[in-house]
Design a protein around this motif. Structure first.
Motif, PDB file in Angstrom:
ATOM      1  N   VAL A   1      29.230  49.098  78.978  1.00 34.93           N
ATOM      2  CA  VAL A   1      30.354  48.445  78.839  1.00 34.93           C
ATOM      3  C   VAL A   1      31.327  49.118  80.056  1.00 34.93           C
ATOM      4  CG1 VAL A   1      32.509  48.617  77.430  1.00 34.93           C
ATOM      5  CG2 VAL A   1      30.096  48.185  76.613  1.00 34.93           C
TER       6      VAL A   1
ATOM      7  N   ASP B   1      32.219  43.752  78.692  1.00 32.14           N
ATOM      8  CA  ASP B   1      31.151  44.081  77.552  1.00 32.14           C
ATOM      9  C   ASP B   1      29.979  43.445  77.362  1.00 32.14           C
ATOM     10  OD1 ASP B   1      32.725  42.121  76.485  1.00 32.14           O
ATOM     11  OD2 ASP B   1      32.378  42.855  74.502  1.00 32.14           O
ATOM     12  N   ASP B   2      29.734  42.362  78.330  1.00 33.36           N
ATOM     13  CA  ASP B   2      28.379  41.372  77.893  1.00 33.36           C
ATOM     14  C   ASP B   2      27.402  42.188  78.193  1.00 33.36           C
ATOM     15  OD1 ASP B   2      26.528  39.678  78.416  1.00 33.36           O
ATOM     16  OD2 ASP B   2      27.603  38.460  79.849  1.00 33.36           O
ATOM     17  N   PRO B   3      26.655  42.130  77.119  1.00 32.21           N
ATOM     18  CA  PRO B   3      25.523  43.033  76.925  1.00 32.21           C
ATOM     19  C   PRO B   3      24.380  42.864  78.087  1.00 32.21           C
ATOM     20  CG  PRO B   3      25.772  41.737  74.817  1.00 32.21           C
ATOM     21  CD  PRO B   3      26.700  41.506  75.740  1.00 32.21           C
TER      22      PRO B   3
ATOM     23  N   ARG C   1      22.649  48.355  78.591  1.00 29.04           N
ATOM     24  CA  ARG C   1      23.872  48.112  78.017  1.00 29.04           C
ATOM     25  C   ARG C   1      24.769  49.136  78.333  1.00 29.04           C
ATOM     26  NH1 ARG C   1      26.624  45.944  73.275  1.00 29.04           N
ATOM     27  NH2 ARG C   1      28.751  45.357  74.346  1.00 29.04           N
TER      28      ARG C   1
ATOM     29  N   GLU D   1      25.727  44.084  70.462  1.00 29.95           N
ATOM     30  CA  GLU D   1      26.757  43.355  70.099  1.00 29.95           C
ATOM     31  C   GLU D   1      27.862  43.539  71.091  1.00 29.95           C
ATOM     32  OE1 GLU D   1      28.340  43.797  65.986  1.00 29.95           O
ATOM     33  OE2 GLU D   1      29.089  45.856  66.530  1.00 29.95           O
ATOM     34  N   THR D   2      28.631  42.172  71.238  1.00 28.33           N
ATOM     35  CA  THR D   2      29.750  42.333  72.164  1.00 28.33           C
ATOM     36  C   THR D   2      30.897  42.912  71.304  1.00 28.33           C
ATOM     37  OG1 THR D   2      30.498  40.011  71.639  1.00 28.33           O
ATOM     38  CG2 THR D   2      29.143  40.083  73.282  1.00 28.33           C
TER      39      THR D   2
END
Lengths: 226, 226
Positions: free
Chosen positions: A92, A81-83, A90, B53-54
């Motif tokens: 995920v 999930d690192d942006p 973005r 956000e993560t």
DNA sequence: TCAAAAGTGTTGTGATTACACCCATGG
DNA sequence: CCATGGGTGTAATCACAACACTTTTGA
């Protein structure tokens, strides 16, 4: 509360580490992407998850349409999930791993990729995105899972010799395992059944052929490595 | 390829199984939701993940704003993706679990919930969504993790007696463990250090206080249960 | 008869289990 | 001095690791 229309959501992807075993080698399937941002780079196969499909279904879709495979062993691994992990925005990604017997499928490059190839896990090229990390998690999981669950059978033919199973374990774990101790351990666990058939035609003693005991309850197996 | 504007994405949520240990009991934190679709039902704390956000950050946000906690042990568990899991629409939820020492925090109901309460894991009420399943995965993970990793220390005070640690293990695993064998195993592993201080003031022999050995390299511990 | 891989048992060692008595303190 | 929980050691058992020779086949 209606977050579904009023908020923007990250894109959701399913990525796949597809393991195959042949020529005494554990390999991973990689795509040479046609598209940016990793054009001409090797990446793991993946796809965006559609609104109406599950992650499993997204994985099946990848396997079927891009790779010509179906009904394979599939397990969810971890969600990345690192942006910043995808330069396009973005995303995920839920990583999975699959185990297949390469003999059963003919790999075909789909419309998204120039090239689809098996790479031995010991000779991986540089990978795009955070796919190196995904691969690491997958290999670790496979290594630990094979010690207490008979995932190895997904990678072999229906019938196999004890030596083939033994070599598979040594190959995946990357260590040597005593042949006699391995044989005893596996036979005691009752995960495999002797078919009574032998593999003939080689120029040495015919090996007995085994098959997986599908009726076995789990929790009956713990391989401790030497 | 621009899937970010042209496609609709599922909502992404982070859900939390927060474990706490007190009164010799392992408990989980539940919210009595004010909002539909599970109004007046108990649910796990959770939140939608924001674009920037993560998952970790989303979890911290939940812990901080809804529960008044911070800097706790947190681990990603599994991603739940059944398209029907949320009656409001498509929500993919990444489940996590957290370990906290309830003495260190005062639980406060945030604006979203009527009520926040600890429930012993053996006396859980019915849960909304697929939260029962999430809880099951979390408990299973905690039970297996505590056998090879010192997660237990997250649940206890800085200093603790051997008996307290012993009871924690029995409680989490739901089994009896021989006191002398447990003690030997733990001390051999070097996961804990004797502080030299004793717990005085009780009407029996003072117990020695230990603390977690933070310098220890991992992989040095394997508790086999009796 | 030779080469090549398959098949088979035993023994020593280390780890785990099961188990019972003495110790320190406060009341 | 007694009740309560804290602290300790040993013997039997089991699981694992190490190890080498015989068998079967095709060439």
């Amino acid at each position: 509360m209606k977050p579904f229309s009023s908020y923007q959501n990250p894109a959701l992807a399913a990525d796949l580490v597809v393991f195959g075993y042949y020529d005494n080698t554990l390999s991973v399937l990689l795509l040479n992407s046609k598209a940016e941002p990793f054009k001409d780079c090797w990446t793991l196969p993946g796809a965006f998850v559609q609104m109406e499909e599950t992650l499993q279904q997204a994985c099946s879709r990848i396997l079927t349409t891009k790779l010509g495979m179906d009904k394979v062993y599939l397990e969810q691994l971890y969600t990345f999930d690192d942006p910043q992990r995808d330069p396009r925005g973005r995303v995920v990604a839920v990583a999975h791993y699959a185990l297949i017997n390469p003999k059963k499928f003919e790999v075909v490059a789909g419309q998204m990729a120039n090239d689809v190839r098996w790479f031995p896990v010991k000779k991986l090229p540089a990978l795009g995105f955070d796919h190196k990390e995904m691969f690491g998690v997958a290999l670790q999981r496979l290594r630990s899972k094979i010690l207490y669950f008979p995932v190895g059978f997904e990678l072999l033919d229906e019938q196999f010799t004890m030596t083939e199973l033994h070599e598979l374990y040594e190959c995946i774990l990357g260590i040597g395992i005593d042949r006699r101790n391995f044989r005893r351990k596996i036979l005691d666990s009752e995960y495999i059944i002797n078919t009574g058939v032998k593999r003939e035609g080689l120029q040495n003693r015919p090996a007995e052929l085994y098959k997986f005991n599908k009726k076995l309850k789990r929790n009956n197996f713990q391989l401790n490595i030497s």
